[in-house]
Structures are given as structure tokens and as C-alpha cells.
Motif scaffolding. Structure first.
Motif, PDB file in Angstrom:
ATOM      1  N   PHE A   1     -14.633  49.386  -4.652  1.00 16.57           N
ATOM      2  CA  PHE A   1     -14.804  49.884  -3.284  1.00 16.57           C
ATOM      3  C   PHE A   1     -14.113  51.237  -3.122  1.00 16.57           C
ATOM      4  CE2 PHE A   1     -12.828  50.094   1.024  1.00 16.57           C
ATOM      5  CZ  PHE A   1     -13.990  50.296   1.767  1.00 16.57           C
ATOM      6  N   THR A   2     -12.906  51.345  -3.645  1.00 14.77           N
ATOM      7  CA  THR A   2     -12.177  52.612  -3.564  1.00 14.77           C
ATOM      8  C   THR A   2     -12.911  53.709  -4.320  1.00 14.77           C
ATOM      9  OG1 THR A   2     -10.043  51.492  -3.323  1.00 14.77           O
ATOM     10  CG2 THR A   2     -10.001  53.764  -4.122  1.00 14.77           C
ATOM     11  N   GLU A   3     -13.432  53.378  -5.489  1.00 14.19           N
ATOM     12  CA  GLU A   3     -14.176  54.373  -6.271  1.00 14.19           C
ATOM     13  C   GLU A   3     -15.416  54.837  -5.516  1.00 14.19           C
ATOM     14  OE1 GLU A   3     -16.569  54.640 -10.539  1.00 14.19           O
ATOM     15  OE2 GLU A   3     -14.810  53.327 -10.364  1.00 14.19           O
ATOM     16  N   ASP A   4     -16.081  53.915  -4.834  1.00 16.87           N
ATOM     17  CA  ASP A   4     -17.319  54.252  -4.124  1.00 16.87           C
ATOM     18  C   ASP A   4     -17.066  55.010  -2.829  1.00 16.87           C
ATOM     19  OD1 ASP A   4     -18.648  52.945  -6.133  1.00 16.87           O
ATOM     20  OD2 ASP A   4     -19.371  51.283  -4.894  1.00 16.87           O
ATOM     21  N   THR A   5     -15.948  54.709  -2.158  1.00 17.32           N
ATOM     22  CA  THR A   5     -15.753  55.228  -0.798  1.00 17.32           C
ATOM     23  C   THR A   5     -14.540  56.136  -0.635  1.00 17.32           C
ATOM     24  OG1 THR A   5     -14.365  53.363  -0.093  1.00 17.32           O
ATOM     25  CG2 THR A   5     -16.767  53.103   0.113  1.00 17.32           C
ATOM     26  N   GLY A   6     -13.589  56.069  -1.562  1.00 18.39           N
ATOM     27  CA  GLY A   6     -12.351  56.816  -1.413  1.00 18.39           C
ATOM     28  C   GLY A   6     -11.325  56.133  -0.532  1.00 18.39           C
ATOM     29  N   ILE A   7     -11.656  54.956   0.022  1.00 16.11           N
ATOM     30  CA  ILE A   7     -10.733  54.202   0.879  1.00 16.11           C
ATOM     31  C   ILE A   7      -9.886  53.287  -0.001  1.00 16.11           C
ATOM     32  CG2 ILE A   7     -10.555  52.537   2.770  1.00 16.11           C
ATOM     33  CD1 ILE A   7     -13.350  53.525   3.692  1.00 16.11           C
TER      34      ILE A   7
ATOM     35  N   ALA B   1     -15.058  37.133   5.660  1.00 17.11           N
ATOM     36  CA  ALA B   1     -13.976  37.979   6.147  1.00 17.11           C
ATOM     37  C   ALA B   1     -14.224  38.394   7.584  1.00 17.11           C
ATOM     38  CB  ALA B   1     -13.846  39.216   5.258  1.00 17.11           C
ATOM     39  N   GLY B   2     -13.148  38.861   8.206  1.00 21.73           N
ATOM     40  CA  GLY B   2     -13.222  39.410   9.549  1.00 21.73           C
ATOM     41  C   GLY B   2     -12.191  40.507   9.714  1.00 21.73           C
ATOM     42  N   VAL B   3     -12.416  41.392  10.687  1.00 25.60           N
ATOM     43  CA  VAL B   3     -11.474  42.462  11.004  1.00 25.60           C
ATOM     44  C   VAL B   3     -10.393  41.884  11.909  1.00 25.60           C
ATOM     45  CG1 VAL B   3     -11.167  44.700  12.124  1.00 25.60           C
ATOM     46  CG2 VAL B   3     -13.242  44.239  10.796  1.00 25.60           C
ATOM     47  N   VAL B   4      -9.145  42.083  11.526  1.00 26.65           N
ATOM     48  CA  VAL B   4      -8.024  41.568  12.310  1.00 26.65           C
ATOM     49  C   VAL B   4      -7.939  42.326  13.641  1.00 26.65           C
ATOM     50  CG1 VAL B   4      -5.521  41.243  12.363  1.00 26.65           C
ATOM     51  CG2 VAL B   4      -6.794  40.859  10.237  1.00 26.65           C
ATOM     52  N   GLU B   5      -7.748  41.596  14.719  1.00 29.16           N
ATOM     53  CA  GLU B   5      -7.747  42.167  16.064  1.00 29.16           C
ATOM     54  C   GLU B   5      -6.726  43.294  16.212  1.00 29.16           C
ATOM     55  OE1 GLU B   5      -8.779  42.972  19.762  1.00 29.16           O
ATOM     56  OE2 GLU B   5      -9.718  41.218  18.829  1.00 29.16           O
TER      57      GLU B   5
ATOM     58  N   ALA C   1     -15.977  49.129   7.391  1.00 29.45           N
ATOM     59  CA  ALA C   1     -16.663  49.738   6.246  1.00 29.45           C
ATOM     60  C   ALA C   1     -16.518  48.873   5.002  1.00 29.45           C
ATOM     61  CB  ALA C   1     -16.115  51.137   5.994  1.00 29.45           C
ATOM     62  N   LEU C   2     -15.336  48.283   4.803  1.00 31.26           N
ATOM     63  CA  LEU C   2     -15.136  47.389   3.661  1.00 31.26           C
ATOM     64  C   LEU C   2     -16.054  46.183   3.760  1.00 31.26           C
ATOM     65  CD1 LEU C   2     -13.708  46.289   1.150  1.00 31.26           C
ATOM     66  CD2 LEU C   2     -11.906  45.387   2.664  1.00 31.26           C
ATOM     67  N   MET C   3     -16.114  45.569   4.926  1.00 29.82           N
ATOM     68  CA  MET C   3     -16.957  44.395   5.084  1.00 29.82           C
ATOM     69  C   MET C   3     -18.432  44.738   4.885  1.00 29.82           C
ATOM     70  SD  MET C   3     -14.957  42.457   8.192  1.00 29.82           S
ATOM     71  CE  MET C   3     -16.398  41.480   8.532  1.00 29.82           C
ATOM     72  N   GLU C   4     -18.856  45.879   5.390  1.00 21.92           N
ATOM     73  CA  GLU C   4     -20.248  46.301   5.212  1.00 21.92           C
ATOM     74  C   GLU C   4     -20.556  46.538   3.739  1.00 21.92           C
ATOM     75  OE1 GLU C   4     -20.948  48.452   9.577  1.00 21.92           O
ATOM     76  OE2 GLU C   4     -20.405  49.663   7.821  1.00 21.92           O
ATOM     77  N   TRP C   5     -19.618  47.139   3.024  1.00 20.48           N
ATOM     78  CA  TRP C   5     -19.812  47.373   1.587  1.00 20.48           C
ATOM     79  C   TRP C   5     -19.885  46.050   0.831  1.00 20.48           C
ATOM     80  CZ3 TRP C   5     -16.921  46.289  -2.810  1.00 20.48           C
ATOM     81  CH2 TRP C   5     -17.269  46.978  -3.978  1.00 20.48           C
ATOM     82  N   LEU C   6     -19.005  45.110   1.172  1.00 23.49           N
ATOM     83  CA  LEU C   6     -19.002  43.813   0.499  1.00 23.49           C
ATOM     84  C   LEU C   6     -20.308  43.061   0.712  1.00 23.49           C
ATOM     85  CD1 LEU C   6     -15.360  42.652   1.332  1.00 23.49           C
ATOM     86  CD2 LEU C   6     -16.236  43.235  -0.946  1.00 23.49           C
ATOM     87  N   ALA C   7     -20.951  43.284   1.856  1.00 24.70           N
ATOM     88  CA  ALA C   7     -22.198  42.585   2.173  1.00 24.70           C
ATOM     89  C   ALA C   7     -23.431  43.303   1.647  1.00 24.70           C
ATOM     90  CB  ALA C   7     -22.323  42.411   3.684  1.00 24.70           C
ATOM     91  N   THR C   8     -23.267  44.518   1.122  1.00 21.90           N
ATOM     92  CA  THR C   8     -24.423  45.300   0.659  1.00 21.90           C
ATOM     93  C   THR C   8     -24.199  45.809  -0.763  1.00 21.90           C
ATOM     94  OG1 THR C   8     -23.516  47.260   1.785  1.00 21.90           O
ATOM     95  CG2 THR C   8     -25.134  45.953   3.001  1.00 21.90           C
ATOM     96  N   ASP C   9     -23.723  47.033  -0.900  1.00 23.85           N
ATOM     97  CA  ASP C   9     -23.549  47.624  -2.226  1.00 23.85           C
ATOM     98  C   ASP C   9     -22.566  46.846  -3.090  1.00 23.85           C
ATOM     99  OD1 ASP C   9     -25.270  49.605  -1.412  1.00 23.85           O
ATOM    100  OD2 ASP C   9     -23.709  51.094  -1.021  1.00 23.85           O
TER     101      ASP C   9
END
Length: 328
Positions: free
Chosen positions: A38-44, A249-253, A263-271
Motif C-alpha cells: 500500500f505504501t509503495e502504491d500510494t506513498g502513505i 475494517a472501519g475508520v476510527v471515529e 484511502a487504505l480501506m478503498e485500496w484494500l477492497a480494490t487494487d
């Protein structure tokens, strides 16, 4: 005990150069490699804290608004429901996730999303079992029949798998019938093993004729040991379907970085779906991503609908029921 793991060469919590995202994760299957990709793909950049589902949820709640957690990742829909029910997770507005994750594998209020799926089903030794013996409307209930006396192996009560299965049986049949089923397992002198690989080994050796395992454990073992004398059968195909669960997973409030968390969750569900299932043989929830060869080779099946609220709200009752039945 929770353990901090740093992915992609990131620094740990509290350092001068923290990672962009902090993930509290009960998922241990190649998590570091997935986050590194994920970091390699997005820089995050990502740090993650590994631990038990319930333990990590309790930690986030104890930390409150000061929690460093951005994403909570679990291996059980019941824990995802509990996190949402306790106000830990934020609703996410994401057309990407809406398209990638089928409705049956996500929260109705978009507070959590399933990412991969597993099925807990029957394996058997073909030398000792005719599969027609297992082909019943409710295979799980059928294992309470005296024909399986001394022939049955199952997982203990310490992990989430048994409790979630029994919670689904309570939801499906009611408590009285579910108790009758579990008491039938116990009456059949069920042999308890501490993990699914030991269950597979017991069936292969003929120590047990049948067992309940998560499908991906058998797929992994067959990849290493293709000569195993073990076959898989999808449970309850003439009834409610095979018991399934999701890691999600979910985003913590209280996240300080909800955009990157989403963005992490979207990446995990797609690419990232291929990376998420690589080598572990779970089923991707995204229909556009194929399962790995051995898992897909088990064939299509009808899953039992996931009721995350039932898995979560009935968990304590399931544990009490197991104790009442004398299940170890």
C-alpha cells in the motif's frame, strides 16, 4: 498482548516522525507485506498494532479521543458490529467501497466493510466417510447424530471461530435447539484441538473422520501437502448454507487522518485485494478479483447470510451455551 509492528520502514508510535496511518489489526496473515505494498502504491506510510480483536477494541475505547488509531481491522464480523455499536467507527461515504463490497458484507450505515471472507465447513477422511452421510439440510446439526460418536473433531472455545458459529446457530434455530446441537457434539465425544491444522492432521491420520475448519487452512495445507487424505464439503447446501465470516475494517471515529484511512480501506477492497489474499487462500469480497487456485477449486457454494449483529450480540450467549453443554 498487543504488539507494535512497523511496516515500510516507518517509525513507531510516539517518535518524531510518525507514520501517516496507525492501524490496530487483529489480522496477522501477511499484514506487514500488504501495508508495505500500500505504501509503495500510494506513498502513505503505515504502522500497525497487532493484537486480539476484543483487546484492540477495548484499547481504542480506553484511549478515547487521544487514541492514535486511524483504522480498526478485525477477523470477525461480530467484532466489527461491536465496534460500530459502541461508537468507535465513523460512517464512510465512499462510492469506491460501495461498488467493491457487496451489501451483505458491509455495515448498513457504512461504518465497516468486509474485505475477505472465510467459510467454516466440513472436512472428512474419504476412506472412512461416504459424503452422502454429511449431505443433510443442516450439516452442523447433523454432526450431533450418534452416527458420529467418537468420529468428530472440532476447535475449542478459546478462539472466535467456534463462538461465532454457535452464535449463528442460536440466531438460526433459537437457543434451545442450538443447545441441543452442541450437547449432541459433546455426547459424540468430540475431540477438541487447539487449531485448524491439528484438525486437518487428525482427519488425515484417521484419528477423526470429520471436522469443522476454515476452508483456507485446508487450502494452504494442500498447497504444501497435496497427498493429504482429506476432502472438503460445503455444509448445509440444502438448508441455510455454509457458515461464513469476514475480516474487515472501519475508520476510527477519533482518527486524525480519516482521508488516508479511507484511502487504505478503498485500496484494500480494490487494487489491494490480490495482495490481501495472496498466499492465504481466503475469498476476496470483491467479485472482480478471483480467488486463488486451490480455494476456487473447492467449487461454488451457497453461504449462510452473515448477520454481524447476531454474531456480536449473541457472542456472550454462545460462550455461555458452550459452557452449559460441557463443550471445552
Amino acid at each position: 498482548m498487543a504488539t507494535l509492528v512497523t511496516a515500510s520502514g516507518c517509525s513507531a508510535f510516539g517518535s518524531d516522525e510518525p507514520a501517516d496511518l496507525q492501524v490496530y489489526s487483529a489480522r496477522h496473515y501477511g499484514a506487514e507485506e500488504v501495508f508495505a505494498q500500500f505504501t509503495e502504491d500510494t506513498g502513505i506510510t503505515v504502522d500497525f498494532l497487532a493484537g486480539d480483536d476484543a483487546e484492540l477494541l477495548q484499547r481504542i475505547r480506553a484511549e478515547g479521543e487521544e487514541s492514535p488509531a486511524d483504522v480498526y481491522m478485525t477477523v470477525d464480523a461480530g467484532n466489527l458490529w461491536a465496534a460500530a455499536d459502541q461508537g468507535v467507527l465513523a460512517a464512510v461515504d465512499s462510492p469506491v467501497l460501495d461498488e467493491a463490497v457487496p451489501k451483505q458484507y458491509r455495515d448498513s450505515q457504512d461504518r465497516w466493510f468486509g474485505l475477505v471472507m472465510r467459510a467454516r465447513t466440513v472436512i472428512y477422511n474419504p476412506d472412512n466417510v461416504d459424503p452422502s452421510e454429511l449431505d443433510t439440510e443442516d450439516t452442523y446439526a447433523g454432526l450431533a447424530d450418534p452416527t458420529w460418536d467418537g468420529r468428530l473433531c472440532m476447535r475449542g472455545t478459546t478462539g472466535v471461530y467456534t463462538a461465532s458459529l454457535v452464535a449463528s446457530l442460536i440466531d438460526l434455530h433459537g437457543r434451545e435447539k442450538a443447545l441441543e446441537i452442541v450437547e449432541g457434539w459433546v455426547a459424540n465425544d468430540v475431540r477438541i484441538e487447539s487449531n485448524d491444522v491439528l484438525l486437518i492432521d487428525a482427519v488425515d491420520a484417521g484419528t477423526c473422520d470429520v471436522a469443522l475448519v476454515n476452508h483456507y487452512y485446508l487450502a494452504r495445507e494442500l498447497e504444501e501437502r497435496p497427498d493429504l487424505d482429506v476432502e472438503l464439503m460445503w455444509a448445509s447446501q440444502d438448508g441455510a448454507g455454509t457458515h461464513v465470516n469476514v475480516s474487515g475494517a472501519g475508520v476510527v471515529e477519533s482518527s486524525d487522518n480519516p482521508e488516508d484511512a479511507q484511502a487504505l480501506m478503498e485500496w484494500l477492497a480494490t487494487d489491494g485485494q490480490d495482495d490481501l489474499v495472496a498466499g492465504n487462500q481466503e475469498f476476496p469480497v470483491n467479485a472482480d478479483v478471483p480467488a486463488e487456485d486451490i480455494a476456487s477449486g473447492f467449487g461454488d457454494f451457497d453461504p449462510m447470510p452473515i448477520d454481524a449483529e447476531a454474531y456480536g450480540s449473541l457472542n456472550a450467549e454462545a460462550i455461555d451455551l458452550l459452557a452449559e453443554a460441557g463443550y471445552q
